[in-house]
Design a protein around this motif. Structure first.
Motif, PDB file in Angstrom:
ATOM      1  N   PRO A   1       6.725  -2.683  19.841  1.00  0.00           N
ATOM      2  CA  PRO A   1       5.285  -2.938  20.026  1.00  0.00           C
ATOM      3  C   PRO A   1       4.670  -3.570  18.782  1.00  0.00           C
ATOM      4  CG  PRO A   1       5.859  -0.704  20.686  1.00  0.00           C
ATOM      5  CD  PRO A   1       7.073  -1.287  19.994  1.00  0.00           C
ATOM      6  N   ARG A   2       3.701  -4.412  19.022  1.00  0.00           N
ATOM      7  CA  ARG A   2       2.922  -4.973  17.911  1.00  0.00           C
ATOM      8  C   ARG A   2       1.699  -4.111  17.712  1.00  0.00           C
ATOM      9  NH1 ARG A   2       3.499 -11.194  19.684  1.00  0.00           N
ATOM     10  NH2 ARG A   2       5.602 -11.465  18.863  1.00  0.00           N
ATOM     11  N   ARG A   3       1.210  -4.090  16.512  1.00  0.00           N
ATOM     12  CA  ARG A   3       0.020  -3.283  16.211  1.00  0.00           C
ATOM     13  C   ARG A   3      -1.222  -3.933  16.732  1.00  0.00           C
ATOM     14  NH1 ARG A   3       0.946   0.351  11.264  1.00  0.00           N
ATOM     15  NH2 ARG A   3       3.167   0.397  11.274  1.00  0.00           N
TER      16      ARG A   3
ATOM     17  N   LYS B   1       1.036 -11.577  22.455  1.00  0.00           N
ATOM     18  CA  LYS B   1       0.435 -10.237  22.379  1.00  0.00           C
ATOM     19  C   LYS B   1       1.469  -9.122  22.306  1.00  0.00           C
ATOM     20  CE  LYS B   1      -3.314 -11.614  25.401  1.00  0.00           C
ATOM     21  NZ  LYS B   1      -3.844 -11.425  26.741  1.00  0.00           N
TER      22      LYS B   1
ATOM     23  N   ARG C   1       4.120  -3.005  26.137  1.00  0.00           N
ATOM     24  CA  ARG C   1       4.461  -2.626  24.767  1.00  0.00           C
ATOM     25  C   ARG C   1       5.635  -3.422  24.209  1.00  0.00           C
ATOM     26  NH1 ARG C   1       2.825   1.720  27.490  1.00  0.00           N
ATOM     27  NH2 ARG C   1       4.813   2.586  28.047  1.00  0.00           N
ATOM     28  N   THR C   2       6.579  -3.800  25.068  1.00  0.00           N
ATOM     29  CA  THR C   2       7.718  -4.609  24.668  1.00  0.00           C
ATOM     30  C   THR C   2       8.062  -5.536  25.829  1.00  0.00           C
ATOM     31  OG1 THR C   2      10.088  -4.620  24.125  1.00  0.00           O
ATOM     32  CG2 THR C   2       9.270  -2.698  25.298  1.00  0.00           C
TER      33      THR C   2
END
Length: 138
Positions: A136-138, A130, A69-70
């Motif tokens: 976090p990226r969507r 990614k 997520r990160t």
């Protein structure tokens, strides 16, 4: 870089003694402990996922758990701890110190990312496309 967060906490505490900048009691009561708990959870999940990997000089790229997520969950966790401890202590100075600590940490993260790219090449580049550096990226 927990040292930066600890230094931020110490600086905020010293400033609070010299020039109090109190947070409202309801903010302290409602927000502090949940923020600390979130920081502990992120750090614990990061350590569990990394397992025996030496994060300062990894033999493998850790991409699961919080790292999915990160790219920097440990730093995110330490930042949450700094914020939560400051809120619990009622120090508005912790809010003032966060951007300075964040700038120090960000500078170190950029160096770490360069080392990871050199070590893992395309694998790291694909991962970084990614997964967001901080959020976090969507």
């Amino acid at each position: 870089m927990p040292e930066a967060s600890l230094a931020g906490i110490a600086a905020a505490a010293a400033l609070e003694q010299a020039w109090p900048l109190p947070l409202p009691e309801d903010v302290r009561r409602v927000a502090g402990w949940p923020i600390v708990a979130a920081g502990v959870a992120v750090i614990a999940g990061s350590l569990k996922t990394a397992g025996t990997t030496e994060l300062a000089s990894p033999g493998r790229l850790v991409t699961g758990g919080p790292y999915a997520r990160t790219r920097n969950p440990m730093y995110v966790g330490w930042g949450l701890l700094q914020l939560g401890i400051g809120v619990i202590a009622g120090s508005g100075w912790v809010l003032v110190s966060l951007p300075f600590v964040g700038a120090l940490v960000h500078r170190e993260v950029l160096r770490e990312e360069q080392r990871l790219e050199e070590r893992f090449g395309d694998e790291y580049l694909e991962y970084s496309e990614k997964v967001g550096r901080w959020l976090p990226r969507r």
